[in-house]
Each structure stands twice: as C-alpha cells, then as structure tokens.
Design a protein around this motif. Sequence first.
Motif, PDB file in Angstrom:
ATOM      1  N   TRP A  28      -1.126  -3.392  -7.461  1.00 14.47           N
ATOM      2  CA  TRP A  28      -1.733  -2.682  -6.470  1.00 14.47           C
ATOM      3  C   TRP A  28      -2.922  -2.060  -6.920  1.00 14.47           C
ATOM      4  O   TRP A  28      -4.123  -1.869  -6.324  1.00 14.47           O
ATOM      5  CB  TRP A  28      -0.711  -1.473  -6.384  1.00 14.47           C
ATOM      6  CG  TRP A  28      -1.213  -0.353  -5.414  1.00 14.47           C
ATOM      7  CD1 TRP A  28      -1.369  -0.117  -4.051  1.00 14.47           C
ATOM      8  CD2 TRP A  28      -1.893   1.029  -5.820  1.00 14.47           C
ATOM      9  NE1 TRP A  28      -2.104   1.161  -3.908  1.00 14.47           N
ATOM     10  CE2 TRP A  28      -2.450   1.639  -4.976  1.00 14.47           C
ATOM     11  CE3 TRP A  28      -1.971   1.360  -7.319  1.00 14.47           C
ATOM     12  CZ2 TRP A  28      -2.823   2.938  -4.998  1.00 14.47           C
ATOM     13  CZ3 TRP A  28      -2.368   2.874  -7.591  1.00 14.47           C
ATOM     14  CH2 TRP A  28      -2.947   3.461  -6.622  1.00 14.47           C
ATOM     15  N   TYR A  70       0.722  -1.186   0.032  1.00 14.20           N
ATOM     16  CA  TYR A  70      -0.221  -0.171   0.085  1.00 14.20           C
ATOM     17  C   TYR A  70       0.808   1.152  -0.130  1.00 14.20           C
ATOM     18  O   TYR A  70       2.100   1.261   0.017  1.00 14.20           O
ATOM     19  CB  TYR A  70      -0.709   0.011   1.234  1.00 14.20           C
ATOM     20  CG  TYR A  70      -1.794  -1.350   1.246  1.00 14.20           C
ATOM     21  CD1 TYR A  70      -2.966  -1.343   0.387  1.00 14.20           C
ATOM     22  CD2 TYR A  70      -1.553  -2.286   2.148  1.00 14.20           C
ATOM     23  CE1 TYR A  70      -3.808  -2.439   0.579  1.00 14.20           C
ATOM     24  CE2 TYR A  70      -2.501  -3.445   2.193  1.00 14.20           C
ATOM     25  CZ  TYR A  70      -3.594  -3.600   1.386  1.00 14.20           C
ATOM     26  OH  TYR A  70      -4.370  -4.477   1.279  1.00 14.20           O
ATOM     27  N   PRO A 121      -4.893  -0.667   3.454  1.00 23.15           N
ATOM     28  CA  PRO A 121      -5.351   0.586   2.521  1.00 23.15           C
ATOM     29  C   PRO A 121      -5.719   1.562   3.222  1.00 23.15           C
ATOM     30  O   PRO A 121      -6.599   1.773   4.350  1.00 23.15           O
ATOM     31  CB  PRO A 121      -6.392  -0.066   1.803  1.00 23.15           C
ATOM     32  CG  PRO A 121      -7.055  -1.084   2.496  1.00 23.15           C
ATOM     33  CD  PRO A 121      -5.887  -1.901   3.325  1.00 23.15           C
ATOM     34  N   ASP A 142      -4.245   5.544  -0.820  1.00 12.57           N
ATOM     35  CA  ASP A 142      -4.296   4.610  -1.932  1.00 12.57           C
ATOM     36  C   ASP A 142      -5.482   5.257  -2.840  1.00 12.57           C
ATOM     37  O   ASP A 142      -5.253   5.342  -4.008  1.00 12.57           O
ATOM     38  CB  ASP A 142      -4.724   3.460  -1.629  1.00 12.57           C
ATOM     39  CG  ASP A 142      -3.503   2.590  -0.779  1.00 12.57           C
ATOM     40  OD1 ASP A 142      -2.663   2.268  -1.296  1.00 12.57           O
ATOM     41  OD2 ASP A 142      -3.657   2.611   0.498  1.00 12.57           O
TER      42      ASP A 142
END
Length: 218
Positions: free
Chosen positions: A54, A23, A29, A33
Amino acid sequence: MFGDLKSAAGVKELNCFLADKSYIEGYIPSQADVTVFAALASAPGTEFAHALRWYNHIRSYSCDEKKSFASATGDHGVRGAAQAKKDDDDELDLFGSDSDEEEETEEEKKVREERLAKYAAKKANKKTVIAKSSLLIDVKPWDDETDMKALEAEVRKIEAEGLLWGASKLIPVGYGIKKLQINAVIVDDKISTDWLEEKITEDEERVQSMDIAAFNKI
C-alpha cells in the motif's frame, strides 16, 4: 485506529488492516490514505508486506494527484494531513459575513463573491482519480491438441470500455499442454474479474478454466 504509526506496533496494526484491502477507505485512494501515509516515519519493513504494498502504491502518486483524492470520512486515529486538508478546503469564510454587522457593505459583498468564484474554480479543476488494476490471467486449455492461437484470438475479441489487453505468452504446464498467460488492465468500476471469467470461459470448446495469477492496483 492505528495508534502511533511511527512505532512497530502501529505499523503492525496497519498491516493487518490492509491484509484484505487496497485502500484505507473504499475502493479508490482518498485523503485517508494521504493522512495515514504522512503519519508513517518511513516505508514499512518487508515483514509488513500488505502495508509496504500500500505504501509504495500511494507513494507513486504525485503531490497534485494526492490533492485530488476524495475527502476522508474518518480520522483513523492520526492527525496532520487530514487537518491540513480540512483547513485548505475551508479556507476563509466563503460568505465573508460579520456577525457584528447588520448589513453587508459593497466591499464585503465584492470580497465574498471573489471567494465564491475562487472556490468554484478550485472545485472545478480537481481531477478525478480513476482506479485501475493490472491483471495477469492464466487461461488453461482442455488438452495439448487445443489451438492456442485460436484460443488467444477469442480472448482478445473480448472488448469493453475499461478493458485493455496487453502482452501474452504460452507457458508449459505438463504433458505437452501449454496455458495462455495474458496481461490486462481494467478500470475497476467498469470491469470485474467475474465478468472477465464469464466471457473467457464462454469459449467452451477450447477453454477449460481461467485464473487470476496476479492482481495489482495501479
């Protein structure tokens, strides 16, 4: 940090950054993000494998789930989603005070209390995102005479909160020897791969070694 993420250079920087990270910030998260995801023009190309991994992971979350992510600690060189989140959280002045007024009127007090109640309800309804990982584990026996059914049974006896065993199969590795390949889902902040390895290799009579063949965030 990443510059213009709509350019190849920016995506390259992001890819390098994610080479050893799951992350943008920390181990779960966050709004960082969401911010970086929104700044991308499209999915990274296959040449940017870390960024693409990702991107697909963040894209798998719904809008409501993304709203529940923890706040970011930095802006990471991009703007947009982070500011929108800040504006959403800040909303209006919770205290409804007016610097030009010496005393709070009954109407102002009512408005302030309503805003405080709404704010408290909003915070209480936020869902906690639980970070999980899917593991593909290889367990190798000492030789071809090892009882693989007994070996697997011992592995599945390992129980803990945040650990769930899945499907398994035996895979030939040569000289008549087969290894056990088994899936497991773990809650990241409760189960570590080091702990799993320690527990599995405690069966010294049957287990020679354990390896993580695949590790994916879910």
